[in-house]
Write an enzyme that holds these catalytic residues in place. Structure first.
Site, PDB file in Angstrom:
ATOM      1  N   TYR A 155      48.605 -17.828  72.200  1.00 50.79           N
ATOM      2  CA  TYR A 155      48.846 -16.939  73.354  1.00 50.79           C
ATOM      3  C   TYR A 155      48.463 -15.497  72.999  1.00 50.79           C
ATOM      4  CZ  TYR A 155      51.627 -14.377  76.836  1.00 50.79           C
ATOM      5  OH  TYR A 155      52.045 -13.517  77.827  1.00 50.79           O
ATOM      6  N   LYS A 159      45.594 -13.082  74.684  1.00 49.72           N
ATOM      7  CA  LYS A 159      45.926 -11.801  75.335  1.00 49.72           C
ATOM      8  C   LYS A 159      45.269 -10.608  74.626  1.00 49.72           C
ATOM      9  CE  LYS A 159      48.749 -13.072  78.755  1.00 49.72           C
ATOM     10  NZ  LYS A 159      48.575 -12.690  80.173  1.00 49.72           N
TER      11      LYS A 159
END
Ligand code: ADP
Length: 259
Positions: A155, A159
């Site tokens: 993740y 990002k």
């Protein structure tokens, strides 16, 4: 505390991806209070419809992983609203996993929604914005886009990529009157975060309440962040008050992260 009114936003038209829940829902509601017309685009059409009805907006189903879905849905949104001036690219997913256990599928899932989704939605909206000579983009990144987050390596990586894209796009489009920024929320209590709290509690062998207490203890402003804390900053970034800001990843973390 009162909320500022940004008169220039009245009557503008916005697409909000992932507006069916959490941060996206708060952004849609907060923009609507400024008189912005909203089309919520979400993979969960029921959730999008519920939010849209509460703000007299429209709802469309989208899968931000798919170019044809984004092209078709944004075209429909433009037909419904008579164009659009603002893109809030907020759809996102997260799964928690030890770095050494992340599967190819989990990696691809996070990158397909969080990174490819930003690429596709930004590119397709920006083509319109360049043609019309104005437009604003705000991407939802994360605190995990600035600091590698344990159990969220995939993740975090997806990002970090969002901020790289945001900066590069901002540089390319600045001369065309288009600003591109991102917000980096911290520990926001949304569907996504609740799942993460439960995961972390299980992995650490502590109660979810303890995980939340630990978050708050790390937060200088001393409370859990709300979706509205993020939404207010997004609305500011859309407004002319942010006219000299582009390519930024603005931390909205209660001071957890400061650079
Ligand atoms: P957050 O903490 O970012 O608000 P949520 O899980 O509450 O997290 O909200 C994320 C939103 O993004 C949800 O409404 C979800 O349905 C939406 N979403 C997830 N995947 C996709 C996708 N592929 N295309 C469009 N929307 C998506």
């Amino acid at each position: 505390m009162g909320h500022p009114k940004f008169a220039e936003l009245e009557g503008l038209k916005a697409i909000v991806t992932g507006g069916g829940s959490g941060i996206g829902r708060a952004i849609a509601r907060t923009l609507a209070k400024q008189g912005v017309k909203i089309t919520i685009c979400d993979i969960n059409l029921d959730a999008a419809n519920t939010v849209a009805q509460s703000i007299s907006g429209h709802a469309l189903k989208i899968d931000v992983r798919s170019r044809s879905s984004v092209e078709k849905t944004f075209e429909q949104a433009a037909d419904i609203m008579g164009g659009y001036d603002i893109l809030i690219a907020n759809a996102g997913v997260s799964t928690m996993q030890h770095a050494l256990e992340i599967t190819d599928e989990e990696w691809d899932f996070n990158f397909d929604v969080n990174t490819r989704g930003i690429f596709l939605t930004n590119q397709i909206a920006a083509r319109r914005f360049v043609a019309q000579g104005q437009g604003v983009i705000v991407n939802t990144a994360s605190l995990a886009a600035k600091v590698g987050a344990p159990l969220l390596a995939h993740y975090s990586a997806s990002k970090f990529a969002v901020l790289g894209w945001t900066q590069a796009l901002a540089r390319e489009l600045a001369s065309k009157g288009i600003r591109v920024n991102a917000v980096c929320p911290g520990f926001v209590k949304t569907g996504m975060q609740e799942r993460e709290i439960d995961w972390e509690a299980k992995l650490r062998g502590v109660s979810p309440e303890r995980v939340v207490e630990d978050y708050i203890a790390q937060t200088p402003l001393g409370r859990l962040e709300t979706p509205e804390d993020v939404a207010d900053v997004v609305v500011f970034l859309c407004s002319d008050s942010a006219r000299f800001m582009t390519g930024q990843g603005v931390n909205v973390t209660g001071g957890v992260y400061m650079t």
